[in-house]
Design an enzyme around this catalytic site. Structure first.
Site, PDB file in Angstrom:
ATOM      1  N   ALA A 234       0.844  -1.189   0.000  1.00  0.00           N
ATOM      2  CA  ALA A 234       0.000   0.000   0.000  1.00  0.00           C
ATOM      3  C   ALA A 234       0.882   1.243   0.000  1.00  0.00           C
ATOM      4  O   ALA A 234       2.080   1.177  -0.260  1.00  0.00           O
ATOM      5  CB  ALA A 234      -0.948  -0.029   1.191  1.00  0.00           C
ATOM      6  N   GLY A 237       3.436   1.269   3.278  1.00  0.00           N
ATOM      7  CA  GLY A 237       4.198   0.077   3.639  1.00  0.00           C
ATOM      8  C   GLY A 237       3.672  -1.146   2.933  1.00  0.00           C
ATOM      9  O   GLY A 237       2.732  -1.074   2.136  1.00  0.00           O
ATOM     10  N   ASP A 381      -9.964   5.854   8.008  1.00  0.00           N
ATOM     11  CA  ASP A 381      -9.494   5.280   6.747  1.00  0.00           C
ATOM     12  C   ASP A 381     -10.212   3.966   6.457  1.00  0.00           C
ATOM     13  O   ASP A 381      -9.582   2.920   6.277  1.00  0.00           O
ATOM     14  CB  ASP A 381      -7.980   5.051   6.822  1.00  0.00           C
ATOM     15  CG  ASP A 381      -7.342   4.956   5.445  1.00  0.00           C
ATOM     16  OD1 ASP A 381      -8.019   5.293   4.457  1.00  0.00           O
ATOM     17  OD2 ASP A 381      -6.178   4.539   5.353  1.00  0.00           O
TER      18      ASP A 381
END
Length: 802
Positions: A234, A237, A381
């Site tokens: 992503a 990381g 998120d």
């Protein structure tokens, strides 16, 4: 670390202090427990497997990694030739190294000094943004076949800030189109990975191992096994699946090299752009605060120890939602750039059947409503990659690097706004928006000639009277509502956006991440058929929050809603909050007790009133019982205790509508009948010994679906404590009776006598109904036998007569 809420109450201060203590130093729990069976889905940043518990204690951190030639940030942060640039570079390195322990404004001062000494870096980045943006826009305008891949590749090239934007838009095909959403979906967990050798060097340096020390294998290696290639990659990381020395399956998340520099540079450029935009628009709001809110969240997301602390706090505050699963971190193997957490088996939203998708989305919406109105800790998120549906039917939330805090007053304003949207009470909604800092001084955007115009052109804000602003707001909301009503969170966002083109609407910085979270979940909810109404899904948490205020303003609002100036209960409003709730209306319509539309409670007939009370007595009754006996229901208990006793008795003696008649007459009589029937059955068993004593009732088994998975109750799952409910009811009832007898004069004594007579009459009617029930049943059976005999005998008699 975000600043504490501005107007926090004592409880919100305690929650914020707990959150900061988690971030500062948390004692890890080794080998944390996971979803059912201890096995689990993992800890993927931005989409797959994610961490969740705690970092190593303060003072026991691993040595910091040295800069390597493979790290792009190390090359960029090399000492500059000039002394000023060298000092700025050193200051930036210190700021970014200690970013999780310093206030964001202090970090950005060092960032500003660093890039002020490097104007070529800023200019090169701006040119890069313009070039990539122009190329993607050209391909999209020409409808090129590769435009989807170009859009995705362009955002990947621009770095984590733009990847975050793409992840959010990937969940909103209604805004960007199916083609763009499909292309951007890859950004959630399938970005281009960086070399695994770089990741292994990061693990070695973070865990304090030697340059050639083995990472996986027999002890003393930290892991028993570690995959050679990542299972997901992503923006910040990538994740490897591994196994600890004690046999626990884990996800190991390693930070992408160079992301710190990119985030600092993009945040710096966005601040400069928003400062210019504020000057151009002549806006009163400090627009750069929006960039600060997003930038501070991204800087916090770079510290994996803080992410573990965030997940631990989230799991602690959401224990009342057993369907929510949060993976826990392994403290001894987690640092600022490496996070080791449980592996949780699960599937993404697009990989499960339609029925499971509906269940998963409803769980996500319910959890989001609880975050907004009960806990105040927002997972900011929640895209598809950060949510998994586990084999046992639970919702696993991943990646807690980006969270937002909401204080008590804002939680209550959000709860009240949901109630007012459902009631389409736009005047009260304006007061909620003012509390949320969305609406401040009324003003309209005018051009140089003083004529109202849209905010897209040059002009200035002109103060206007509040009634004019209120009229424009109501008109905008009614246009957005239409005939079908406002069913999606995006409807109100669109209405505010249209309103903001001409009238002043502020966007406080704390709302940026919240709106991002809600619009993402709303995009999921609108995919279903039929779509989920976000406001109705959040109603149980909204009514709970409205009935259990913690701030002084919230307590005053609740008292004004429930009691008038003379202390009389406003039954119309109280009943409307319960029997006209979305869940109750659906239940009444399913039973055939409603006409498909919400009508005033004063217009209910006897059958509709009984059906509504039967439907509402479930979750609303449990909620009222829980609040009356819980600490958070203190304000509600005081209001009930301080109500006008004479007015209460008058309502009981002379109910003004069918709902109150059913509540104060039919329901008590039914309770007496049920009690008498139970006593009669016990006497028959005792005297006749016809039946053995009833065995102890087994505990109710949880409901399961076709696949044997537990069906979880949404909406808060009220916890009723019968002993404390009875005790509170006795105390409140005794207080009102004493007030009638000793503080209300002759009217109070007369009302007390009439109340006693009513109680005697209800008991007598209930006993009579209970005694008449067997006779009525026997008569019904006999009449049925006679009717069947007559029906059979008529053809035979006719045949004989013929």
């Amino acid at each position: 670390r975000p600043a504490a809420p501005r107007a926090a109450t004592s409880s919100s201060k305690r929650r914020t202090q707990r959150w900061r203590q988690h971030c500062a130093a948390y004692t890890p729990v080794e080998g944390g427990q996971g979803a059912k069976g201890g096995g689990g889905a993992a800890g993927q940043e931005d989409g797959g497997t994610s961490a969740a518990r705690a970092d190593a204690p303060a003072g026991a951190r691993s040595p910091r990694p040295e800069a390597t030639a493979t790290d792009p940030a190390s090359r960029r942060l090399a000492p500059a030739r000039s002394a000023a640039a060298a000092r700025a570079s050193s200051a930036l390195e210190r700021a970014l190294e200690a970013g999780g322990q310093r206030e964001y404004d202090e970090v950005m001062k060092d960032v500003y000094r660093y890039f002020e000494a490097r104007p070529l870096d800023v200019a090169g980045r701006v040119l890069r943004l313009a070039t990539v943006g122009a190329r993607v826009a050209t391909l999209w305008a020409l409808r090129d076949a590769t435009r989807g891949a170009a859009l995705r590749g362009g955002l990947q090239q621009l770095g984590p800030v733009f990847v975050k934007v793409g992840q959010t838009l990937s969940g909103r095909p209604d805004l960007v189109g199916e083609e763009a959403a499909e292309a951007l979906a890859v950004l959630q967990d399938a970005m281009t990975p960086f070399p695994s050798e770089v990741a292994r060097q990061t693990i070695r340096s973070e865990l304090g191992l030697g340059a050639d020390a083995p990472i996986a294998g027999p002890a003393p290696a930290p892991y028993h096994a570690l995959a050679d290639e990542p299972v997901a990659a992503a923006s910040l990381g990538q994740v490897y699946r591994g196994e600890t020395q004690d046999g626990q399956s884990v996800a190991v998340k390693v930070q992408r090299p160079g992301v710190t520099y990119q985030i600092a540079l993009d945040t710096h450029i966005s601040r400069i752009f928003l400062i210019w935009l504020k000057s151009y628009w002549k806006a009163e709001t400090d627009l750069k605060l929006i960039a600060d809110e997003v930038g501070s969240g991204l800087f916090r997301e770079l510290d994996y120890t803080q992410e573990a602390a965030n997940a631990e706090l989230f799991a602690e505050l959401h224990t009342f939602q057993p369907f929510v699963c949060v993976p826990r971190a392994v403290g001894r193997l987690s640092t600022r750039k490496v996070l080791t957490s449980q592996w949780i088996d699960g599937r993404k939203l697009a990989e499960i059947p339609q029925a499971d998708q509906a269940t998963m989305i409803r769980m996500g919406v319910d959890c989001s409503a609880a975050q907004l109105m009960r806990t105040g800790v927002i997972h900011a998120d929640p895209h598809e990659g950060n949510m998994l549906f586990t084999p046992d039917g639970r919702l696993a939330l991943l990646d807690f690097g980006l969270i937002s805090l909401v204080d008590e007053s804002k939680q209550e304003a959000i709860a009240n706004s949901i109630l007012h949207v459902l009631a389409e009470n736009w005047r009260e909604l304006i007061q909620d928006f003012r509390e949320l800092e969305l609406l401040k001084n009324p003003a309209v955007w005018v051009d140089d000639n003083g004529r109202a115009t849209t905010g897209l052109g040059p002009g200035v804000w002109k103060e206007i009277p509040f009634p004019e602003y209120l009229e424009a707001f109501e008109r905008s909301m009614l246009q957005a509502t239409g005939v079908a009503g406002m069913s999606a969170f995006s409807d109100i966002v669109d209405a505010l956006a249209d309103l903001a083109l001409q009238y002043r609407v502020a966007l406080p910085p704390y709302m940026v991440l919240i709106i991002r979270s809600l619009t993402t979940l709303d995009g999921f909810a609108q995919r279903l058929e039929p779509p989920i109404n976000m406001y109705e899904a959040g109603y149980p948490h909204a009514i709970r929050r409205a009935l259990s205020p913690r701030t002084e303003r919230g307590k005053e609002v609740l008292q004004r809603v429930l009691l008038d100036d003379e202390g009389r209960v406003q039954w119309e409003r109280l009943l409307a909050m319960t029997v006209e709730a979305p869940a109750t209306v659906e239940a009444v319509e399913a039973e055939g007790g409603g006409g498909g539309e919400v009508v005033p409670v004063s217009s209910y007939g006897a059958s509709a009133a009984e059906a509504s009370l039967s439907a509402a007595s479930g979750w609303v009754g449990d909620l009222g019982a829980e609040l009356l006996s819980a600490r958070e229901g203190r304000a509600l208990r005081r209001i009930v205790h301080g109500a006008n006793s004479l007015a209460l008795v008058d309502t009981v003696l002379n109910p003004p509508n069918e709902l109150l008649k059913a509540l104060f007459r039919t329901r008590p009589r039914q309770a007496v009948v049920e009690r008498c029937a139970a006593i009669g059955a016990a006497l028959v068993r005792l005297l006749g010994r016809a039946e053995p004593a009833a065995a102890a009732q087994p505990e109710p088994q949880p409901q399961v679906d076709e696949q044997g998975r537990k069906i979880y109750q949404l909406g808060g799952n009220p916890r009723v404590r019968p002993y404390w409910v009875r005790r509170v009811v006795r105390v409140v009832l005794a207080a009102h009776l004493r007030r009638l007898l000793f503080s209300s004069g002759a009217r109070g004594v007369l009302a007390f006598g009439r109340l006693c007579c009513l109680c005697v009459w209800l008991v007598a009617r209930g006993v009579a109904d209970a005694m008449a029930a067997p006779v009525v049943s026997l008569t019904t059976v006999a009449s049925g036998v006679v009717r069947r005999a007559v029906a059979r005998g008529r053809p035979l008699a006719a045949e004989v007569a013929g």
